[in-house]
Design a protein around this motif. Structure first.
Motif, mmCIF file in Angstrom:
data_model
loop_
_atom_site.group_PDB
_atom_site.id
_atom_site.type_symbol
_atom_site.label_atom_id
_atom_site.label_comp_id
_atom_site.label_asym_id
_atom_site.label_seq_id
_atom_site.Cartn_x
_atom_site.Cartn_y
_atom_site.Cartn_z
ATOM 1 N N SER A 1 61.642 -32.066 38.969
ATOM 2 C CA SER A 1 61.096 -33.095 38.082
ATOM 3 C C SER A 1 60.129 -32.432 37.105
ATOM 4 N N PHE A 2 60.240 -32.823 35.875
ATOM 5 C CA PHE A 2 59.394 -32.267 34.822
ATOM 6 C C PHE A 2 58.100 -33.045 34.781
ATOM 7 N N LYS A 3 57.020 -32.385 35.117
ATOM 8 C CA LYS A 3 55.728 -33.054 35.169
ATOM 9 C C LYS A 3 54.760 -32.359 34.212
ATOM 10 N N ILE A 4 54.006 -33.157 33.520
ATOM 11 C CA ILE A 4 52.950 -32.645 32.654
ATOM 12 C C ILE A 4 51.633 -33.096 33.256
ATOM 13 N N SER A 5 50.765 -32.130 33.437
ATOM 14 C CA SER A 5 49.486 -32.470 34.062
ATOM 15 C C SER A 5 48.563 -33.184 33.078
ATOM 16 N N LYS A 6 47.569 -33.839 33.610
ATOM 17 C CA LYS A 6 46.606 -34.572 32.781
ATOM 18 C C LYS A 6 45.834 -33.616 31.881
ATOM 19 N N GLU A 7 45.510 -32.446 32.394
ATOM 20 C CA GLU A 7 44.765 -31.467 31.614
ATOM 21 C C GLU A 7 45.556 -31.014 30.399
ATOM 22 N N THR A 8 46.867 -30.853 30.559
ATOM 23 C CA THR A 8 47.704 -30.435 29.439
ATOM 24 C C THR A 8 47.748 -31.516 28.364
ATOM 25 N N ILE A 9 47.849 -32.757 28.764
ATOM 26 C CA ILE A 9 47.870 -33.854 27.801
ATOM 27 C C ILE A 9 46.538 -33.935 27.061
ATOM 28 N N ILE A 10 45.441 -33.785 27.788
ATOM 29 C CA ILE A 10 44.119 -33.824 27.164
ATOM 30 C C ILE A 10 43.959 -32.661 26.190
ATOM 31 N N LEU A 11 44.417 -31.473 26.565
ATOM 32 C CA LEU A 11 44.318 -30.307 25.702
ATOM 33 C C LEU A 11 45.135 -30.502 24.427
ATOM 34 N N VAL A 12 46.328 -31.041 24.528
ATOM 35 C CA VAL A 12 47.162 -31.279 23.345
ATOM 36 C C VAL A 12 46.501 -32.301 22.434
ATOM 37 N N ILE A 13 45.925 -33.352 23.006
ATOM 38 C CA ILE A 13 45.244 -34.370 22.203
ATOM 39 C C ILE A 13 44.034 -33.767 21.490
ATOM 40 N N ILE A 14 43.272 -32.936 22.181
ATOM 41 C CA ILE A 14 42.099 -32.295 21.577
ATOM 42 C C ILE A 14 42.533 -31.391 20.429
ATOM 43 N N ILE A 15 43.591 -30.624 20.621
ATOM 44 C CA ILE A 15 44.079 -29.730 19.564
ATOM 45 C C ILE A 15 44.548 -30.535 18.359
ATOM 46 N N LEU A 16 45.240 -31.650 18.585
ATOM 47 C CA LEU A 16 45.695 -32.486 17.482
ATOM 48 C C LEU A 16 44.526 -33.107 16.726
ATOM 49 N N VAL A 17 43.491 -33.528 17.444
ATOM 50 C CA VAL A 17 42.316 -34.113 16.789
ATOM 51 C C VAL A 17 41.593 -33.056 15.956
ATOM 52 N N ILE A 18 41.449 -31.855 16.493
ATOM 53 C CA ILE A 18 40.794 -30.777 15.748
ATOM 54 C C ILE A 18 41.607 -30.441 14.497
ATOM 55 N N PHE A 19 42.915 -30.364 14.631
ATOM 56 C CA PHE A 19 43.773 -30.041 13.492
ATOM 57 C C PHE A 19 43.683 -31.124 12.421
ATOM 58 N N ALA A 20 43.718 -32.390 12.825
ATOM 59 C CA ALA A 20 43.630 -33.494 11.860
ATOM 60 C C ALA A 20 42.267 -33.495 11.172
ATOM 61 N N GLY A 21 41.212 -33.274 11.928
ATOM 62 C CA GLY A 21 39.872 -33.216 11.343
ATOM 63 C C GLY A 21 39.728 -32.064 10.370
ATOM 64 N N TRP A 22 40.277 -30.927 10.714
ATOM 65 C CA TRP A 22 40.229 -29.747 9.849
ATOM 66 C C TRP A 22 40.960 -30.031 8.536
ATOM 67 N N ASN A 23 42.112 -30.689 8.617
ATOM 68 C CA ASN A 23 42.876 -30.993 7.405
ATOM 69 C C ASN A 23 42.196 -32.048 6.553
ATOM 70 N N LEU A 24 41.394 -32.898 7.144
ATOM 71 C CA LEU A 24 40.678 -33.895 6.360
ATOM 72 C C LEU A 24 39.408 -33.324 5.732
ATOM 73 N N VAL A 25 38.752 -32.409 6.421
ATOM 74 C CA VAL A 25 37.475 -31.875 5.942
ATOM 75 C C VAL A 25 37.674 -30.717 4.969
#
Length: 89
Positions: A11-35
């Protein structure tokens, strides 16, 4: 006959930490592109007048150029220095 063993699919499982890390990276990337565009914003320059160039004293400028040039002796010795070993003496 030998019995075939069936492999259970993993079964393909994604841990909670991986999801949180991906969300943090996406937020940083979006903020960087806006600023970033606001940090390096170039304003349009309008109605720029170049300073008028006035012709100065040409003789004074020529004297200054002559004073600032490096005088290099020629490699060919003059007639009175033919007997010397070093023409730069």
């Amino acid at each position: 006959m030998a019995t075939k063993e069936t492999k259970a699919k993993r079964s393909f499982k994604i841990s909670k930490e991986t999801i949180i890390l991906v969300i943090i990276i996406l937020v940083i990337f979006a903020g960087w592109n806006l600023v970033l565009p606001h940090l390096f914003k170039v304003e349009e320059v309008k109605n720029v007048s170049l300073p008028q160039i006035k012709r100065g004293d040409v003789e004074f400028i020529n004297k200054q150029i002559e004073n600032r040039t490096l005088q290099v002796p020629t490699l060919i010795p003059s007639g009175n220095q033919l007997g010397k070993q070093n023409p730069f003496e």
